[in-house]
Design an enzyme around this catalytic site. Sequence first.
Site, PDB file in Angstrom:
ATOM      1  N   ASP A  30     -10.900   9.024  12.488  1.00 17.15           N
ATOM      2  CA  ASP A  30      -9.532   8.990  13.487  1.00 17.15           C
ATOM      3  C   ASP A  30     -10.004  10.101  14.790  1.00 17.15           C
ATOM      4  OD1 ASP A  30      -8.639   7.088  12.097  1.00 17.15           O
ATOM      5  OD2 ASP A  30      -6.836   8.484  11.143  1.00 17.15           O
ATOM      6  N   ASN A  70       0.785  -1.249   0.110  1.00 16.65           N
ATOM      7  CA  ASN A  70      -0.065  -0.125   0.133  1.00 16.65           C
ATOM      8  C   ASN A  70       0.887   1.355   0.140  1.00 16.65           C
ATOM      9  OD1 ASN A  70      -2.301  -1.489   0.342  1.00 16.65           O
ATOM     10  ND2 ASN A  70      -1.792  -1.700   2.357  1.00 16.65           N
ATOM     11  N   LYS A  94       3.262  -5.405   9.370  1.00 12.47           N
ATOM     12  CA  LYS A  94       3.527  -4.450   8.338  1.00 12.47           C
ATOM     13  C   LYS A  94       5.121  -4.224   8.172  1.00 12.47           C
ATOM     14  CE  LYS A  94      -0.956  -2.029   8.849  1.00 12.47           C
ATOM     15  NZ  LYS A  94      -1.512  -0.863   9.241  1.00 12.47           N
ATOM     16  N   HIS A 124      -0.985   1.122  14.733  1.00 13.10           N
ATOM     17  CA  HIS A 124       0.104   1.921  14.031  1.00 13.10           C
ATOM     18  C   HIS A 124      -0.509   3.035  13.646  1.00 13.10           C
ATOM     19  CE1 HIS A 124       2.402   2.969  10.324  1.00 13.10           C
ATOM     20  NE2 HIS A 124       3.422   2.762  10.971  1.00 13.10           N
ATOM     21  N   TYR A 172       3.960   0.682   2.562  1.00 11.27           N
ATOM     22  CA  TYR A 172       3.783  -0.576   3.468  1.00 11.27           C
ATOM     23  C   TYR A 172       3.412  -1.781   2.695  1.00 11.27           C
ATOM     24  CZ  TYR A 172      -0.844   0.794   4.859  1.00 11.27           C
ATOM     25  OH  TYR A 172      -2.292   1.068   4.426  1.00 11.27           O
ATOM     26  N   HIS A 185      -4.122   2.737  13.858  1.00 12.50           N
ATOM     27  CA  HIS A 185      -4.913   1.735  13.162  1.00 12.50           C
ATOM     28  C   HIS A 185      -4.561   0.422  13.443  1.00 12.50           C
ATOM     29  CE1 HIS A 185      -5.786   5.325  10.039  1.00 12.50           C
ATOM     30  NE2 HIS A 185      -6.804   5.383  11.160  1.00 12.50           N
TER      31      HIS A 185
END
Length: 182
Positions: A170, A49, A72, A119, A132, A62
């Site tokens: 968020d 991504n 990740k 993260h 990532y 997240h």
Amino acid sequence: MKIKATNIEGCFELYPTVFNDERGYFFESYNKVTFENLSGLKVDFVQDNQSFSKRGVLRGLHFQRGIYQQAKLVRVIKGEIEDVVVDIRKDSPTFGQYFKTVLSAENNKQIFVPKGCAHGFLVLSEEAFFNYKCDNYYNKESEGGILYNDVDLNIPWSISDSELIISDKDQVLPRFKDISAL
């Protein structure tokens, strides 16, 4: 490549060997065999991504739940960010702790975020391209998060709240004490 353990169980900083000359530079950003030999982990990344963000954008914190948890490998290909990993694994010796570092196109450092960790990152430069790898596919129904300014975590972000750009989603994430530990 060099690898260094962080204060979070299973979370590592990775430093590639960079070859510079008059033309520019080259480095191997990922090698499965080298990573597994240095970390002792077997990871099969299945998805890459990339995001673009402006200065002050804070994305996170997240994570994915259940069978959709993701490990990740994160890096910055342009710009500079403050990267944060929070351990939310109830049985982990580092449960509730966070690790924070700066990733940039200049330092080429990467972070391996183990499954069971939240993260997030904050863009420090005018803009940043963030890339990532994930070892599991994203699943919307399994997504979770923690409020970036949770008082119990007390993460010292490098940009003041008044300058942050945060998605509506968020801004209403639950506090650390209110999430179900993984």
